[in-house]
Scaffold this motif. Structure first.
Motif, PDB file in Angstrom:
ATOM      1  N   GLU A 273      46.306  21.284  75.971  1.00  8.07           N
ATOM      2  CA  GLU A 273      45.495  21.544  77.156  1.00  8.07           C
ATOM      3  C   GLU A 273      44.009  21.390  76.832  1.00  8.07           C
ATOM      4  O   GLU A 273      43.507  22.000  75.890  1.00  8.07           O
TER       5      GLU A 273
ATOM      6  N   ASN B 116      46.081  25.243  73.732  1.00  8.55           N
ATOM      7  CA  ASN B 116      44.719  24.911  74.169  1.00  8.55           C
ATOM      8  C   ASN B 116      43.918  24.271  73.047  1.00  8.55           C
ATOM      9  O   ASN B 116      43.980  24.698  71.901  1.00  8.55           O
TER      10      ASN B 116
ATOM     11  N   ASP C 121      43.103  21.265  81.938  1.00  8.66           N
ATOM     12  CA  ASP C 121      43.128  22.712  82.214  1.00  8.66           C
ATOM     13  C   ASP C 121      42.010  23.089  83.185  1.00  8.66           C
ATOM     14  O   ASP C 121      40.983  22.407  83.240  1.00  8.66           O
TER      15      ASP C 121
ATOM     16  N   GLU D 225      52.767  28.850  77.341  1.00 10.56           N
ATOM     17  CA  GLU D 225      51.427  28.553  76.825  1.00 10.56           C
ATOM     18  C   GLU D 225      51.100  29.551  75.720  1.00 10.56           C
ATOM     19  O   GLU D 225      51.328  30.757  75.871  1.00 10.56           O
TER      20      GLU D 225
ATOM     21  N   LYS E  89      46.456  21.191  85.487  1.00 12.17           N
ATOM     22  CA  LYS E  89      46.612  22.637  85.667  1.00 12.17           C
ATOM     23  C   LYS E  89      45.569  23.101  86.670  1.00 12.17           C
ATOM     24  O   LYS E  89      44.376  23.154  86.367  1.00 12.17           O
TER      25      LYS E  89
HETATM   26 MG    MG Z   1      45.157  26.766  79.006  1.00  8.83          MG
END
Ligand code: MG
Ligand code: C2E
Ligand code: MG
Ligand code: MG
Length: 285
Positions: A152, A120, A182, A59, A203
């Motif tokens: 995400e 993200n 997320d 990530e 997630k």
């Molecule tokens: Mg994230």
């Protein structure tokens, strides 16, 4: 605290609030030049397969090396960038930079299988009309396949999202880009709502991982995680867990059927070369 401490504590609290407001203001006005001057950088945290412990990707987590304040975490400046709209060019930079990095990893580790990159997205980027086009161009420029990219989006950003907001995500999902939900489990998770969303990864929020810390773990939390995993798998979703700090947590979450994990137990977020090392150790182990 201020209540019991009497008068001058209030003044102190005021001064602190002022100082914070000044910093906030200062940071906000410095954001655009920071992007031009290249003060942002990205740390990468490995995503580890719980079944065999192999590194499957990373990530991307943005940081700001501020000339006066040192390294600032995203919680300090992402809200400001969202407020001013700078998040759009900043987010685009993060995407391009980290997809480029994924390309480098792939070239150096063709033997360790595909290295995936998670990036993200803030809600403002979702509603920005250029999202799909920008993503397509970045993938083309870097020669990275859409299925190596996972975007995400937080659960709260998609709560009550109407079709206009979901359309670009659907387009990206159709291209093969994975969409992850997320911090799942922190919002008003409407599980039935999952069917409507073009997501392929859940997630699970760190708060669940934290409750696996005690031994034996809270039986209700165990049931909840087990239920989420079962549901997710029945909808063909992959489950990633955040914030794994101990081997015991990793083991518990593996037994509960989670697929991938991320956390300090494996590695803190770090420079891109750290991921090379981790993946290499993994490949030769
Ligand atoms: Mg994230
Ligand atoms: P997130 O996407 O949920 O990222 C996970 C956060 O948990 C990261 O914090 C990571 O450093 C931290 N973390 C990872 N493993 C552990 C662990 O074992 N224990 C604990 N206590 N924490 C762990 P970070 O880097 O401060 O990022 C915070 C949030 O900022 C991210 O949460 C994400 O929502 C946002 N963010 C980061 N980079 C970007 C970006 O490029 N764009 C946007 N829009 N948001 C970003
Ligand atoms: Mg998260
Ligand atoms: Mg989180």
């Amino acid at each position: 605290r201020a209540k019991s401490a009497g008068g001058n504590r209030f003044e102190l609290a005021d001064e602190e609030a002022d100082a914070r407001a000044i910093t906030r203001h200062g940071l906000t006005t410095a954001l655009p030049t920071a992007l031009e001057r290249g003060e942002f950088f990205i740390e990468y945290q490995p995503l580890v397969h719980l079944g065999d412990g192999s590194v499957r990707g990373a990530e991307a987590l943005v940081r700001w090396l501020h000339p006066q304040h040192g390294v600032l975490g995203p919680d300090r400046f992402i809200p400001l960038a969202e407020h001013t709209g700078l998040i759009v060019p900043l987010g685009r930079w993060v995407l391009e930079e980290s997809v480029r990095q994924a390309r480098v990893w792939r070239e150096r580790h063709s033997d360790t299988g595909p290295m995936r990159i998670n990036v993200n997205l803030s809600p403002c980027q979702l509603s920005h009309p250029g999202l799909v086009q920008d993503t397509v161009e970045i993938l083309e420029r870097t020669g990275v396949r859409p299925d190596a990219l996972c975007l995400e989006v937080t659960e709260s950003a998609l709560i009550g999202a109407d079709d206009d907001l979901l359309k670009p995500l659907r387009r990206l999902a159709e291209m093969g880009v994975d969409i992850a939900l997320d911090d799942f489990g922190t919002g008003y998770s409407n599980l039935a709502n999952l069917r409507r969303l073009p997501v392929s990864v859940l997630k699970l929020d760190r708060s669940f991982t934290q409750s696996m810390q005690q031994f034996p773990a809270d039986p209700v939390d165990l049931k909840i995680v087990e239920g989420i995993v079962t549901l997710a798998h029945s909808l063909d979703l992959t489950v990633t867990v955040e914030g794994v700090e101990t081997g015991a947590q990793a083991e518990q979450l593996r037994i509960l059927g989670c697929d991938t994990a991320q956390g300090w137990y494996y590695a803190r977020p770090g420079p891109p070369d750290r991921l090379h090392e981790l993946a290499l150790v993994d490949a030769t182990a």
